[in-house]
Design a protein around this motif. Sequence first.
Motif, PDB file in Angstrom:
ATOM      1  N   ALA A 108      74.717  10.031  41.714  1.00  8.82           N
ATOM      2  CA  ALA A 108      73.266  10.249  41.644  1.00  8.82           C
ATOM      3  C   ALA A 108      72.543   8.968  41.226  1.00  8.82           C
ATOM      4  CB  ALA A 108      72.953  11.376  40.665  1.00  8.82           C
ATOM      5  N   LYS A 109      73.134   8.216  40.297  1.00  8.86           N
ATOM      6  CA  LYS A 109      72.514   6.992  39.795  1.00  8.86           C
ATOM      7  C   LYS A 109      72.376   5.927  40.874  1.00  8.86           C
ATOM      8  CE  LYS A 109      73.129   3.428  36.232  1.00  8.86           C
ATOM      9  NZ  LYS A 109      73.988   2.963  35.098  1.00  8.86           N
ATOM     10  N   PHE A 110      73.412   5.807  41.722  1.00  6.84           N
ATOM     11  CA  PHE A 110      73.431   4.740  42.715  1.00  6.84           C
ATOM     12  C   PHE A 110      73.314   5.245  44.158  1.00  6.84           C
ATOM     13  CE2 PHE A 110      75.813   2.885  39.082  1.00  6.84           C
ATOM     14  CZ  PHE A 110      75.009   1.780  38.856  1.00  6.84           C
ATOM     15  N   GLY A 111      72.881   6.483  44.321  1.00  4.88           N
ATOM     16  CA  GLY A 111      72.812   7.075  45.651  1.00  4.88           C
ATOM     17  C   GLY A 111      71.935   6.307  46.625  1.00  4.88           C
ATOM     18  N   ALA A 112      70.902   5.643  46.117  1.00  5.91           N
ATOM     19  CA  ALA A 112      69.984   4.903  46.991  1.00  5.91           C
ATOM     20  C   ALA A 112      70.670   3.736  47.687  1.00  5.91           C
ATOM     21  CB  ALA A 112      68.793   4.397  46.188  1.00  5.91           C
ATOM     22  N   GLN A 113      71.796   3.268  47.127  1.00  4.60           N
ATOM     23  CA  GLN A 113      72.545   2.174  47.766  1.00  4.60           C
ATOM     24  C   GLN A 113      73.456   2.680  48.890  1.00  4.60           C
ATOM     25  OE1 GLN A 113      74.222  -1.025  45.464  1.00  4.60           O
ATOM     26  NE2 GLN A 113      73.093  -0.443  43.623  1.00  4.60           N
ATOM     27  N   GLU A 114      73.533   3.999  49.058  1.00  9.69           N
ATOM     28  CA  GLU A 114      74.308   4.626  50.137  1.00  9.69           C
ATOM     29  C   GLU A 114      75.775   4.182  50.143  1.00  9.69           C
ATOM     30  OE1 GLU A 114      72.348   4.315  53.944  1.00  9.69           O
ATOM     31  OE2 GLU A 114      70.357   4.498  53.017  1.00  9.69           O
TER      32      GLU A 114
ATOM     33  N   ILE B  40      80.639 -10.512  49.055  1.00  8.53           N
ATOM     34  CA  ILE B  40      81.175 -11.424  48.041  1.00  8.53           C
ATOM     35  C   ILE B  40      80.783 -10.963  46.634  1.00  8.53           C
ATOM     36  CG2 ILE B  40      81.153 -13.788  47.177  1.00  8.53           C
ATOM     37  CD1 ILE B  40      82.723 -13.330  49.803  1.00  8.53           C
ATOM     38  N   THR B  41      79.559 -10.498  46.474  1.00  9.97           N
ATOM     39  CA  THR B  41      79.136  -9.992  45.161  1.00  9.97           C
ATOM     40  C   THR B  41      80.023  -8.840  44.715  1.00  9.97           C
ATOM     41  OG1 THR B  41      76.828 -10.653  45.510  1.00  9.97           O
ATOM     42  CG2 THR B  41      77.227  -8.929  43.878  1.00  9.97           C
ATOM     43  N   ALA B  42      80.321  -7.925  45.621  1.00 13.07           N
ATOM     44  CA  ALA B  42      81.181  -6.788  45.282  1.00 13.07           C
ATOM     45  C   ALA B  42      82.581  -7.261  44.888  1.00 13.07           C
ATOM     46  CB  ALA B  42      81.248  -5.815  46.452  1.00 13.07           C
ATOM     47  N   CYS B  43      83.148  -8.175  45.662  1.00 10.73           N
ATOM     48  CA  CYS B  43      84.485  -8.697  45.358  1.00 10.73           C
ATOM     49  C   CYS B  43      84.506  -9.392  44.004  1.00 10.73           C
ATOM     50  CB  CYS B  43      84.931  -9.665  46.446  1.00 10.73           C
ATOM     51  SG  CYS B  43      85.332  -8.898  48.026  1.00 10.73           S
ATOM     52  N   GLU B  44      83.507 -10.209  43.737  1.00  9.47           N
ATOM     53  CA  GLU B  44      83.441 -10.933  42.467  1.00  9.47           C
ATOM     54  C   GLU B  44      83.287  -9.961  41.295  1.00  9.47           C
ATOM     55  OE1 GLU B  44      83.724 -14.095  41.680  1.00  9.47           O
ATOM     56  OE2 GLU B  44      83.901 -14.982  43.677  1.00  9.47           O
ATOM     57  N   SER B  45      82.499  -8.916  41.485  1.00  7.37           N
ATOM     58  CA  SER B  45      82.246  -7.978  40.384  1.00  7.37           C
ATOM     59  C   SER B  45      83.518  -7.269  39.938  1.00  7.37           C
ATOM     60  CB  SER B  45      81.196  -6.938  40.802  1.00  7.37           C
ATOM     61  OG  SER B  45      81.706  -6.006  41.741  1.00  7.37           O
ATOM     62  N   LEU B  46      84.415  -7.003  40.866  1.00  7.12           N
ATOM     63  CA  LEU B  46      85.664  -6.318  40.536  1.00  7.12           C
ATOM     64  C   LEU B  46      86.615  -7.195  39.735  1.00  7.12           C
ATOM     65  CD1 LEU B  46      86.195  -4.519  43.958  1.00  7.12           C
ATOM     66  CD2 LEU B  46      85.757  -3.389  41.765  1.00  7.12           C
ATOM     67  N   GLY B  47      86.341  -8.500  39.715  1.00  3.06           N
ATOM     68  CA  GLY B  47      87.194  -9.426  38.981  1.00  3.06           C
ATOM     69  C   GLY B  47      86.576  -9.951  37.703  1.00  3.06           C
TER      70      GLY B  47
ATOM     71  N   ASP C 296      80.398   2.309  40.268  1.00  3.50           N
ATOM     72  CA  ASP C 296      79.746   1.834  39.052  1.00  3.50           C
ATOM     73  C   ASP C 296      79.806   0.314  38.944  1.00  3.50           C
ATOM     74  OD1 ASP C 296      78.320   2.285  36.698  1.00  3.50           O
ATOM     75  OD2 ASP C 296      80.131   2.363  35.479  1.00  3.50           O
ATOM     76  N   THR C 297      80.985  -0.267  39.199  1.00  2.00           N
ATOM     77  CA  THR C 297      81.150  -1.717  39.085  1.00  2.00           C
ATOM     78  C   THR C 297      80.376  -2.466  40.160  1.00  2.00           C
ATOM     79  OG1 THR C 297      83.327  -1.539  38.030  1.00  2.00           O
ATOM     80  CG2 THR C 297      82.836  -3.597  39.167  1.00  2.00           C
ATOM     81  N   CYS C 298      80.611  -2.107  41.407  1.00  2.00           N
ATOM     82  CA  CYS C 298      80.005  -2.859  42.514  1.00  2.00           C
ATOM     83  C   CYS C 298      78.508  -2.626  42.626  1.00  2.00           C
ATOM     84  CB  CYS C 298      80.694  -2.500  43.818  1.00  2.00           C
ATOM     85  SG  CYS C 298      82.432  -3.008  43.914  1.00  2.00           S
ATOM     86  N   CYS C 299      78.081  -1.389  42.507  1.00  2.00           N
ATOM     87  CA  CYS C 299      76.649  -1.105  42.670  1.00  2.00           C
ATOM     88  C   CYS C 299      75.835  -1.676  41.505  1.00  2.00           C
ATOM     89  CB  CYS C 299      76.417   0.392  42.804  1.00  2.00           C
ATOM     90  SG  CYS C 299      76.993   1.066  44.402  1.00  2.00           S
ATOM     91  N   SER C 300      76.407  -1.685  40.303  1.00  2.00           N
ATOM     92  CA  SER C 300      75.718  -2.317  39.182  1.00  2.00           C
ATOM     93  C   SER C 300      75.509  -3.806  39.451  1.00  2.00           C
ATOM     94  CB  SER C 300      76.516  -2.131  37.891  1.00  2.00           C
ATOM     95  OG  SER C 300      76.543  -0.786  37.489  1.00  2.00           O
ATOM     96  N   ALA C 301      76.566  -4.463  39.972  1.00  2.00           N
ATOM     97  CA  ALA C 301      76.482  -5.892  40.268  1.00  2.00           C
ATOM     98  C   ALA C 301      75.495  -6.175  41.393  1.00  2.00           C
ATOM     99  CB  ALA C 301      77.861  -6.427  40.629  1.00  2.00           C
ATOM    100  N   LEU C 302      75.503  -5.355  42.428  1.00  2.00           N
ATOM    101  CA  LEU C 302      74.581  -5.549  43.540  1.00  2.00           C
ATOM    102  C   LEU C 302      73.138  -5.339  43.101  1.00  2.00           C
ATOM    103  CD1 LEU C 302      76.702  -3.714  46.240  1.00  2.00           C
ATOM    104  CD2 LEU C 302      76.093  -6.136  46.294  1.00  2.00           C
ATOM    105  N   GLU C 303      72.932  -4.355  42.225  1.00  2.00           N
ATOM    106  CA  GLU C 303      71.601  -4.102  41.695  1.00  2.00           C
ATOM    107  C   GLU C 303      71.118  -5.282  40.866  1.00  2.00           C
ATOM    108  OE1 GLU C 303      70.763  -1.038  38.423  1.00  2.00           O
ATOM    109  OE2 GLU C 303      70.241   0.055  40.252  1.00  2.00           O
TER     110      GLU C 303
END
Length: 344
Positions: free
Chosen positions: A102-108, A248-255, A332-339
């Motif tokens: 629900a928190k990150f639903g707008a990012q689909e 790349i942002t998603a990949c970096e956030s996981l590390g 949670d990890t990737c969408c927070s970083a993208l936001e």
Amino acid sequence: MSIKAEYIWIDGTEPTAKLRSKTKILASGSSTALADLPVWGFDGSSTNQAEGHASDRVLKPVFVCPDPIRGGDNVLVLNEVLDIDMTPHSSNTRAALVEVEAKFGAQEPIFGIEQEYTFFEGDRPLGFPQGGFPAPQGGYYCGVGVDEIHGRDVVEAHLENCLKAGLGISGINAEVMPGQWEFQVGPLAPLEVADQLWIARWLLYRTAEDFNVSATLDPKPVKGDWNGAGAHTNFSTKAMREGYDAIITACESLGEGSKPLDHVKNYGAGIDDRLTGLHETAPWNEYSYGVSDRGASVRIPWQVEKDGKGYIEDRRPNANVDPYLVTRLIVDTCCSALEKAGQV
């Protein structure tokens, strides 16, 4: 005729939860729409979800589909486990995913999960000779022929059952070790992919019953020079499907920081047996990502780099991972970083 509703739930067994189910008889003509299905009690003391002096727990339907085994108007019903005050039980990992989606639903966010598993006949994998070993790995992956393929009749029956149930199954294939197979669920939203993967797992176990074999999600069913079993988890958001910077942002956030270990410790029991750095895995305690690299923690498919958009594959989750946990953590990890990066 009466309707049989198979109520399915995830128990509290640790370190790896088990699926349980029991049959509820509904009156002829009853609605099997999700909103009309009743809650139902069960003995939590027998499923590692309660103590005997206060054993009642509640099953709340959250997903319903046709029952392909019984046919007719009969249904399969996936349930959340609640305490008697109607709050989520401590073993209920779905409830936290509901909040994160629900928190990150707008990012689909969407997922495709590759579920590997291994058939066993008695105490040995299907296709392993009695008291010995088959030929080394090499020809079994996506193979054909009785010398290399074992259990195809069960796999085809399971696929047909999943399709009749209306699940989002997108493919199947034989895997690297004899008796080892894979099916894929998705692409679907986080809750959808996790709910449907649990139902597909139940159908796998139930279908295998009819062939007198068992299916296991053990991440390392045979020690030694044999591939383990994973649940490679493919993920994207709208921004990732539109541009490479978000990939790349998603990949970096996981590390970042403690994220690698925060994820790995929730990616299935026995992860250090499988993530050794061998057999197409990265070491469990090292994080890496790369294009077309099946030895990395996270793979960027070559087509994604070429197109400049698409998805990533987290190769770390075990076959026995809880899909509610893995999808929640990645979102949670990737969408927070993208936001934070303004890439939404």
